[in-house]
Scaffold this active site. Structure first.
Site, PDB file in Angstrom:
ATOM      1  N   ASN A  10      12.468   9.141 129.569  1.00 16.37           N
ATOM      2  CA  ASN A  10      12.510   8.058 130.560  1.00 16.37           C
ATOM      3  C   ASN A  10      11.077   7.789 131.041  1.00 16.37           C
ATOM      4  OD1 ASN A  10      12.528   6.810 133.160  1.00 16.37           O
ATOM      5  ND2 ASN A  10      14.717   7.211 133.294  1.00 16.37           N
ATOM      6  N   HIS A  13       8.383   6.191 135.297  1.00 18.36           N
ATOM      7  CA  HIS A  13       7.293   6.569 136.197  1.00 18.36           C
ATOM      8  C   HIS A  13       5.919   6.157 135.674  1.00 18.36           C
ATOM      9  CE1 HIS A  13       9.973   8.203 139.008  1.00 18.36           C
ATOM     10  NE2 HIS A  13      10.477   9.076 138.168  1.00 18.36           N
ATOM     11  N   HIS A  46      14.690   2.000 132.958  1.00 16.64           N
ATOM     12  CA  HIS A  46      15.670   1.471 133.913  1.00 16.64           C
ATOM     13  C   HIS A  46      15.133   0.177 134.513  1.00 16.64           C
ATOM     14  CE1 HIS A  46      18.312   2.497 137.709  1.00 16.64           C
ATOM     15  NE2 HIS A  46      18.493   1.266 137.274  1.00 16.64           N
ATOM     16  N   ARG A  48      15.532  -1.955 137.136  1.00 14.22           N
ATOM     17  CA  ARG A  48      16.243  -1.989 138.419  1.00 14.22           C
ATOM     18  C   ARG A  48      16.314  -3.409 138.946  1.00 14.22           C
ATOM     19  NH1 ARG A  48      16.715   3.233 141.094  1.00 14.22           N
ATOM     20  NH2 ARG A  48      17.399   2.007 142.843  1.00 14.22           N
ATOM     21  N   ARG A  52      11.254  -2.418 140.799  1.00 16.29           N
ATOM     22  CA  ARG A  52      10.184  -1.626 141.445  1.00 16.29           C
ATOM     23  C   ARG A  52       9.252  -0.969 140.426  1.00 16.29           C
ATOM     24  NH1 ARG A  52      13.561   3.388 143.990  1.00 16.29           N
ATOM     25  NH2 ARG A  52      14.701   1.674 144.947  1.00 16.29           N
ATOM     26  N   GLU A  72      18.683   1.495 130.911  1.00 17.21           N
ATOM     27  CA  GLU A  72      19.510   1.827 132.076  1.00 17.21           C
ATOM     28  C   GLU A  72      19.617   0.604 132.953  1.00 17.21           C
ATOM     29  OE1 GLU A  72      18.483   4.979 134.751  1.00 17.21           O
ATOM     30  OE2 GLU A  72      17.947   6.222 133.037  1.00 17.21           O
ATOM     31  N   THR A 104      18.082   7.151 141.101  1.00 14.74           N
ATOM     32  CA  THR A 104      19.543   7.046 141.009  1.00 14.74           C
ATOM     33  C   THR A 104      20.164   8.298 141.621  1.00 14.74           C
ATOM     34  OG1 THR A 104      19.098   5.985 138.897  1.00 14.74           O
ATOM     35  CG2 THR A 104      21.395   6.446 139.413  1.00 14.74           C
ATOM     36  N   GLU A 154      26.962   9.761 130.036  1.00 17.78           N
ATOM     37  CA  GLU A 154      25.794  10.593 130.347  1.00 17.78           C
ATOM     38  C   GLU A 154      26.187  11.387 131.577  1.00 17.78           C
ATOM     39  OE1 GLU A 154      21.843   8.908 130.281  1.00 17.78           O
ATOM     40  OE2 GLU A 154      21.193  10.324 131.833  1.00 17.78           O
ATOM     41  N   HIS A 194      19.156  13.719 134.402  1.00 17.45           N
ATOM     42  CA  HIS A 194      18.748  13.696 135.797  1.00 17.45           C
ATOM     43  C   HIS A 194      18.334  15.081 136.288  1.00 17.45           C
ATOM     44  CE1 HIS A 194      18.347  10.940 139.196  1.00 17.45           C
ATOM     45  NE2 HIS A 194      18.322  12.055 139.881  1.00 17.45           N
TER      46      HIS A 194
HETATM   47  N1  PXP Z   1      19.379   9.504 133.294  1.00 15.57           N
HETATM   48  C1  PXP Z   1      19.633   8.583 134.246  1.00 15.57           C
HETATM   49  C2  PXP Z   1      20.893   7.798 134.131  1.00 15.57           C
HETATM   50  C3  PXP Z   1      18.732   8.352 135.310  1.00 15.57           C
HETATM   51  O1  PXP Z   1      19.015   7.438 136.252  1.00 15.57           O
HETATM   52  C4  PXP Z   1      17.548   9.103 135.348  1.00 15.57           C
HETATM   53  C5  PXP Z   1      16.551   8.842 136.445  1.00 15.57           C
HETATM   54  O2  PXP Z   1      15.995   7.582 136.315  1.00 15.57           O
HETATM   55  C6  PXP Z   1      17.300  10.022 134.329  1.00 15.57           C
HETATM   56  C7  PXP Z   1      18.243  10.230 133.324  1.00 15.57           C
HETATM   57  C8  PXP Z   1      16.043  10.831 134.294  1.00 15.57           C
HETATM   58  O3  PXP Z   1      16.021  11.666 135.393  1.00 15.57           O
HETATM   59  P1  PXP Z   1      14.695  12.509 135.700  1.00 15.57           P
HETATM   60  O4  PXP Z   1      13.606  11.515 135.931  1.00 15.57           O
HETATM   61  O5  PXP Z   1      15.060  13.290 136.916  1.00 15.57           O
HETATM   62  O6  PXP Z   1      14.436  13.355 134.495  1.00 15.57           O
END
Ligand code: PXP
Length: 246
Positions: A10, A13, A46, A48, A52, A72, A104, A154, A194
């Protein structure tokens, strides 16, 4: 030995840092390409509703670059339209969204959202997109994934990652394992994500069967900063070294 468990990175960031200056760097697309070059199997981003971090142009660029993209998104008409007509990623992961949250927070309440799921999941599938629901590992939620035709769930690993005691962590692992068994028995693919990091991944993998893919963001990007900041300083010092000030 071949690795069967897939990693989706992901990269939200990376966009968070870019958006802090509304600049062009760091580029989520370049980061995605580095992740794939390092062996990641796919990229998660994602889009959003408040935009953001990841922007519409990012998911379009990631998709056009031919990367395996898991988009996402919230279960809204706008997002379904963007995914099915503009982005066409390999998969969409449907997540709940609140404007004020840092990230999330919980899983999608698929039971409460079943009408919307029955309406929008077929639109995504007809566009050739595999659908995943980001849900807590509860049987009622998994039943809804089957009912709406989602190919994947997921499982939300946030409660496991945030567990403060060994017994709480064991209970969360047990829930995840039972959820994974149940989804697998229904023919649904099992992903998880997550809060997974370089420490908690070991007990997770030891306890939870049938995992197809992990989606991991924050811990990988955090480690990337720590592994890269020294080299970035060296590069800047190289550019400063010949300055005499006269
Ligand atoms: N999966 C989903 C559905 C998420 O919303 C997120 C966070 O954006 C992640 C995975 C990744 O989570 P993390 O950044 O805590 O590894």
């Amino acid at each position: 030995m071949t690795r069967t468990l897939k990693l989706g990175v992901n990269i939200d960031h990376v966009a968070t840092v870019r958006q802090a200056r509304l600049a062009s760097q760091p580029s989520p697309l370049e980061a995605a390409q580095l992740c794939i070059a390092a062996g990641a199997d796919g990229i998660t981003a994602h889009l959003r509703e408040d935009r953001r971090h990841i922007q519409d142009a990012d998911v379009i660029a990631l998709s056009q670059a031919g990367l395996r993209l898991n988009m996402e998104m919230a279960l809204t008409e706008e997002m379904v339209r963007i995914a099915s007509t503009l982005v066409r990623p390999q998969s969409c992961c449907l997540v709940p969204e609140k404007r004020q949250e840092l990230t999330t927070e919980g899983g999608l309440d698929a039971v409460a959202s079943l009408d919307k799921l029955l309406r929008w999941v077929p639109v995504l599938k007809n566009a050739g997109i595999a659908v995943s629901l980001f849900i807590a590992p509860d049987f009622a939620q998994i039943d809804c994934a089957r009912q709406c035709g989602a190919e994947f769930v997921e499982l939300h690993t946030g409660s496991f990652a945030n567990a403060v005691s060994a017994s709480e962590q064991a209970a969360e692992l047990d829930r995840l394992a039972k959820g994974a068994e149940y989804a697998h028995s229904l023919g649904i693919g099992v992903n998880a994500g997550h809060g997974i990091d370089y420490e908690n991944i070991k007990p997770l993998l030891a306890a939870v069967p049938h995992l197809h893919e992990l989606n991991i963001g924050h811990s990988i990007i955090a480690r990337a900063i720590m592994k890269g900041v020294g080299a970035a300083v060296v590069d800047m010092l190289e550019l400063m070294k010949d300055y005499k000030g006269e």
